[in-house]
Design an enzyme around this catalytic site. Structure first.
Site, mmCIF file in Angstrom:
data_model
loop_
_atom_site.group_PDB
_atom_site.id
_atom_site.type_symbol
_atom_site.label_atom_id
_atom_site.label_comp_id
_atom_site.label_asym_id
_atom_site.label_seq_id
_atom_site.Cartn_x
_atom_site.Cartn_y
_atom_site.Cartn_z
ATOM 1 N N HIS A 8 0.823 -1.197 0.000
ATOM 2 C CA HIS A 8 0.000 0.000 0.000
ATOM 3 C C HIS A 8 0.866 1.259 0.000
ATOM 4 O O HIS A 8 1.886 1.308 0.688
ATOM 5 C CB HIS A 8 -0.910 -0.004 1.235
ATOM 6 C CG HIS A 8 -1.764 1.211 1.342
ATOM 7 N ND1 HIS A 8 -1.513 2.208 2.254
ATOM 8 C CD2 HIS A 8 -2.854 1.597 0.644
ATOM 9 C CE1 HIS A 8 -2.424 3.153 2.118
ATOM 10 N NE2 HIS A 8 -3.247 2.814 1.155
ATOM 11 N N SER A 9 0.467 2.240 -0.769
ATOM 12 C CA SER A 9 1.055 3.577 -0.805
ATOM 13 C C SER A 9 2.570 3.537 -1.012
ATOM 14 O O SER A 9 3.041 2.938 -1.963
ATOM 15 C CB SER A 9 0.658 4.349 0.459
ATOM 16 O OG SER A 9 0.903 5.725 0.284
ATOM 17 N N LEU A 10 3.335 4.163 -0.140
ATOM 18 C CA LEU A 10 4.788 4.223 -0.320
ATOM 19 C C LEU A 10 5.437 2.841 -0.246
ATOM 20 O O LEU A 10 6.496 2.608 -0.830
ATOM 21 C CB LEU A 10 5.409 5.161 0.717
ATOM 22 C CG LEU A 10 6.869 5.534 0.512
ATOM 23 C CD1 LEU A 10 7.087 6.158 -0.862
ATOM 24 C CD2 LEU A 10 7.336 6.470 1.592
ATOM 25 N N THR A 12 4.524 0.351 -1.841
ATOM 26 C CA THR A 12 4.579 -0.182 -3.205
ATOM 27 C C THR A 12 5.861 0.237 -3.905
ATOM 28 O O THR A 12 6.430 -0.529 -4.674
ATOM 29 C CB THR A 12 3.369 0.289 -4.033
ATOM 30 O OG1 THR A 12 3.415 1.716 -4.185
ATOM 31 C CG2 THR A 12 2.063 -0.103 -3.388
#
Length: 93
Positions: A8-10, A12
């Site tokens: 999720h988010s950073l 990734t």
């Protein structure tokens, strides 16, 4: 045993870096530096709300499709159109 990543988010961006480190050159790292990587088979990779498309587009980076380069069997970028952080990656392939 099958292993899939859900990021999720950073997270990734960090996961993408770890999965593709052997398939690209990194200009700011010395050649003799040992960079950690993931060395086991991965079934699927799911990116949720990923800013990876933004980071690659502003750095002139080219997306390495994880499912096409043998890193994983499936690569999925899941985002909501109203999410201010998530970006599409299809245009970078």
């Amino acid at each position: 045993m099958k292993c899939s990543f859900v990021c999720h988010s950073l997270g990734t961006v960090i996961t993408y870096d770890l999965l593709t480190v052997k398939k690209r050159t990194i200009g700011y790292v010395k050649e003799d530096t040992k960079i950690p990587s993931i060395n086991f088979p991965i079934e699927d990779v799911f990116f949720l709300g990923s800013p990876l498309g933004l980071f690659l587009s502003i750095t002139d980076g080219k997306l390495i499709p994880l499912d096409k380069e043998g890193v994983s069997k499936g690569f999925y970028n899941i985002f909501h159109p109203n999410d201010l952080v998530a970006y599409r990656v299809e245009g970078l392939i």
